[in-house]
Motif scaffolding. Structure first.
Motif, PDB file in Angstrom:
ATOM      1  N   TYR A  58       0.841  -1.193   0.000  1.00  0.00           N
ATOM      2  CA  TYR A  58       0.000   0.000   0.000  1.00  0.00           C
ATOM      3  C   TYR A  58       0.878   1.245   0.000  1.00  0.00           C
ATOM      4  N   THR A  59       0.385   2.286  -0.658  1.00  0.00           N
ATOM      5  CA  THR A  59       1.029   3.590  -0.600  1.00  0.00           C
ATOM      6  C   THR A  59       0.020   4.617  -0.085  1.00  0.00           C
ATOM      7  N   LEU A  60       0.546   5.680   0.465  1.00  0.00           N
ATOM      8  CA  LEU A  60      -0.311   6.726   1.030  1.00  0.00           C
ATOM      9  C   LEU A  60      -0.861   7.607  -0.087  1.00  0.00           C
ATOM     10  N   ASP A  61      -2.175   7.681  -0.159  1.00  0.00           N
ATOM     11  CA  ASP A  61      -2.822   8.517  -1.168  1.00  0.00           C
ATOM     12  C   ASP A  61      -3.242   9.867  -0.577  1.00  0.00           C
ATOM     13  N   ARG A  62      -3.772   9.837   0.650  1.00  0.00           N
ATOM     14  CA  ARG A  62      -4.299  11.074   1.242  1.00  0.00           C
ATOM     15  C   ARG A  62      -4.054  11.071   2.742  1.00  0.00           C
ATOM     16  N   LEU A  63      -3.532  12.169   3.240  1.00  0.00           N
ATOM     17  CA  LEU A  63      -3.322  12.355   4.675  1.00  0.00           C
ATOM     18  C   LEU A  63      -4.075  13.614   5.087  1.00  0.00           C
ATOM     19  N   ALA A  64      -5.125  13.442   5.864  1.00  0.00           N
ATOM     20  CA  ALA A  64      -5.942  14.582   6.310  1.00  0.00           C
ATOM     21  C   ALA A  64      -5.775  14.756   7.816  1.00  0.00           C
ATOM     22  N   ILE A  65      -5.783  16.012   8.232  1.00  0.00           N
ATOM     23  CA  ILE A  65      -5.631  16.333   9.651  1.00  0.00           C
ATOM     24  C   ILE A  65      -6.813  17.204  10.064  1.00  0.00           C
ATOM     25  N   ARG A  66      -7.422  16.828  11.172  1.00  0.00           N
ATOM     26  CA  ARG A  66      -8.595  17.555  11.652  1.00  0.00           C
ATOM     27  C   ARG A  66      -8.397  17.909  13.124  1.00  0.00           C
ATOM     28  N   GLY A  67      -8.809  19.139  13.482  1.00  0.00           N
ATOM     29  CA  GLY A  67      -8.767  19.562  14.881  1.00  0.00           C
ATOM     30  C   GLY A  67      -7.544  20.365  15.268  1.00  0.00           C
ATOM     31  N   ASN A  68      -6.627  20.569  14.354  1.00  0.00           N
ATOM     32  CA  ASN A  68      -5.421  21.335  14.673  1.00  0.00           C
ATOM     33  C   ASN A  68      -5.679  22.835  14.476  1.00  0.00           C
ATOM     34  N   GLN A  69      -5.445  23.596  15.513  1.00  0.00           N
ATOM     35  CA  GLN A  69      -5.594  25.041  15.480  1.00  0.00           C
ATOM     36  C   GLN A  69      -4.248  25.739  15.659  1.00  0.00           C
ATOM     37  N   ALA A  70      -3.397  25.172  16.480  1.00  0.00           N
ATOM     38  CA  ALA A  70      -2.131  25.825  16.810  1.00  0.00           C
ATOM     39  C   ALA A  70      -1.116  25.722  15.680  1.00  0.00           C
ATOM     40  N   PHE A  71      -1.138  24.621  14.921  1.00  0.00           N
ATOM     41  CA  PHE A  71      -0.134  24.394  13.888  1.00  0.00           C
ATOM     42  C   PHE A  71      -0.817  24.011  12.578  1.00  0.00           C
ATOM     43  N   SER A  72      -0.212  24.421  11.470  1.00  0.00           N
ATOM     44  CA  SER A  72      -0.802  24.162  10.151  1.00  0.00           C
ATOM     45  C   SER A  72      -0.641  22.695   9.753  1.00  0.00           C
ATOM     46  N   ASP A  73      -1.460  22.286   8.785  1.00  0.00           N
ATOM     47  CA  ASP A  73      -1.345  20.929   8.263  1.00  0.00           C
ATOM     48  C   ASP A  73       0.070  20.652   7.755  1.00  0.00           C
ATOM     49  N   ARG A  74       0.591  21.578   6.976  1.00  0.00           N
ATOM     50  CA  ARG A  74       1.909  21.375   6.371  1.00  0.00           C
ATOM     51  C   ARG A  74       2.982  21.223   7.432  1.00  0.00           C
ATOM     52  N   ARG A  75       2.903  22.024   8.470  1.00  0.00           N
ATOM     53  CA  ARG A  75       3.916  21.953   9.528  1.00  0.00           C
ATOM     54  C   ARG A  75       3.897  20.585  10.204  1.00  0.00           C
ATOM     55  N   LEU A  76       2.722  20.041  10.443  1.00  0.00           N
ATOM     56  CA  LEU A  76       2.616  18.738  11.078  1.00  0.00           C
ATOM     57  C   LEU A  76       3.010  17.609  10.117  1.00  0.00           C
ATOM     58  N   LYS A  77       2.634  17.730   8.851  1.00  0.00           N
ATOM     59  CA  LYS A  77       2.981  16.692   7.877  1.00  0.00           C
ATOM     60  C   LYS A  77       4.488  16.566   7.686  1.00  0.00           C
ATOM     61  N   LEU A  78       5.177  17.694   7.730  1.00  0.00           N
ATOM     62  CA  LEU A  78       6.627  17.664   7.554  1.00  0.00           C
ATOM     63  C   LEU A  78       7.320  16.873   8.657  1.00  0.00           C
ATOM     64  N   LYS A  79       6.650  16.692   9.777  1.00  0.00           N
ATOM     65  CA  LYS A  79       7.219  15.935  10.889  1.00  0.00           C
ATOM     66  C   LYS A  79       6.850  14.457  10.825  1.00  0.00           C
ATOM     67  N   MET A  80       6.124  14.056   9.778  1.00  0.00           N
ATOM     68  CA  MET A  80       5.637  12.688   9.684  1.00  0.00           C
ATOM     69  C   MET A  80       6.391  11.893   8.619  1.00  0.00           C
ATOM     70  N   LYS A  81       6.931  10.773   9.023  1.00  0.00           N
ATOM     71  CA  LYS A  81       7.707   9.927   8.113  1.00  0.00           C
ATOM     72  C   LYS A  81       6.846   9.362   6.994  1.00  0.00           C
ATOM     73  N   ILE A  82       5.599   9.004   7.319  1.00  0.00           N
ATOM     74  CA  ILE A  82       4.759   8.395   6.278  1.00  0.00           C
ATOM     75  C   ILE A  82       4.460   9.392   5.165  1.00  0.00           C
ATOM     76  N   TRP A  83       4.365  10.662   5.499  1.00  0.00           N
ATOM     77  CA  TRP A  83       4.094  11.671   4.468  1.00  0.00           C
ATOM     78  C   TRP A  83       5.326  11.906   3.610  1.00  0.00           C
ATOM     79  N   ARG A  84       6.499  11.966   4.232  1.00  0.00           N
ATOM     80  CA  ARG A  84       7.736  12.143   3.468  1.00  0.00           C
ATOM     81  C   ARG A  84       7.994  10.926   2.583  1.00  0.00           C
ATOM     82  N   ALA A  85       7.697   9.709   3.111  1.00  0.00           N
ATOM     83  CA  ALA A  85       7.927   8.491   2.334  1.00  0.00           C
ATOM     84  C   ALA A  85       7.020   8.421   1.117  1.00  0.00           C
TER      85      ALA A  85
END
Length: 289
Positions: A189-216
């Motif tokens: 399987y490969t990652l097609d879509r990564l959605a983030i809900r409920g984050n107010q303090a930090f942007s989606d992009r900022r959190l995704k950059l810290k995630m290995k599955i998104w970089r992979a």
């Protein structure tokens, strides 16, 4: 006369000639060991080293009085050396003399383990997952277990339907075995879509950059395969990041949807940030806040 199966021959001789059970005189009437013959079964090539090893472990010599105890000690020594798989002793007594024939078969060893199809893993990772080792005795009943152990390694690496075949081929030159490991990793399987809900303090992009599955997911080929274990590690890291930024009540849950047709997954992170805590110090003169 068979001496190994139930030691019937040894027992009968022991009653008549036992060194310790009757008397010293009885032992002196035990037959003389006229011959000690050693037969190594099913050994291709030169069996002389095995014969020499066995002879050094037999505590009876030609010309000695036969002793059931010494024979038993010899059989135990042949077992303990862990070189002989089957040990069977026959005897033939005639006119005060006894001939002993040792039938021995040697353990077959694993001389090499050859792995094919292990990429993107290293061969050492495959060998470490196996319980079979080079230089150890081959137990053919353990081959299916090796297949299961290796397949589990690939499932953890994101390949959800690996096929592993482990076989052993005997080298006719020395009688030992080469174990062959053939791996078909299969789809992933490969990652097609990564959605983030409920984050107010930090942007989606900022959190995704810290995630290995998104970089992979940006990498080509099997390097971009999705692994749920990595997702769990990413979530732990994100929670640690929130706590470091003074959100100690932050919690993250996730759901994964897999599409068997496209071999794609969609991941949804649900974040409960909680309040941000500000910490102030009063009265500290020696150290900074």
């Amino acid at each position: 006369m068979c001496l190994m199966a139930a030691f019937a021959g040894i027992i009968s001789i022991s009653h008549a000639y036992g060194e310790d059970s009757e008397s010293k005189a009885a032992s002196e009437t035990a037959p003389i060991v006229s011959k000690i013959l050693i037969e190594i079964q099913d050994v291709p090539g030169d069996a002389a080293p095995c014969v020499e090893m066995a002879r050094n472990l037999i505590f009876l010599s030609e010309g000695d009085r036969f002793s059931p105890d010494r024979l038993q000690e010899s059989i135990e020594a042949l077992k303990v050396c862990n070189r002989f798989q089957k040990i069977h002793v026959d005897s033939q007594e005639e006119q005060g003399a006894i001939t002993l024939l040792f039938h021995l078969s040697v353990f077959r060893l694993i001389k090499d383990i050859q792995v094919d199809g292990q990429f993107p893993l290293f061969e050492r990772e495959i060998l470490n997952a196996m319980t079979m080792r080079m230089g150890k005795t081959l137990i053919e009943e353990e081959l299916p277990q090796q297949q299961a152990l290796i397949a589990e390694v690939f499932r953890k690496e994101g390949f959800f339907a690996p096929k592993v075949e482990v076989t052993a081929a005997q080298d006719r030159k020395d009688g030992h075995f080469v174990v062959h490991v053939d791996i078909e990793k299969g789809p992933y399987y490969t990652l097609d879509r990564l959605a983030i809900r409920g984050n107010q303090a930090f942007s989606d992009r900022r959190l995704k950059l810290k995630m290995k599955i998104w970089r992979a997911s940006c990498l080509p080929g099997s390097s971009g395969r999705f692994m749920e274990e990595n997702l769990k590690k990413d979530i732990k890291n994100l929670i640690a990041y929130y706590w470091k930024k003074q959100y100690p009540e932050a919690a993250i849950d996730y759901t994964v949807e897999r599409d068997a047709g496209t071999k794609m997954v969609s991941v949804l992170l649900t974040i409960q940030e909680g309040p941000r805590y500000d910490i102030t110090f009063v009265g500290n003169q020696r150290f900074w806040n």
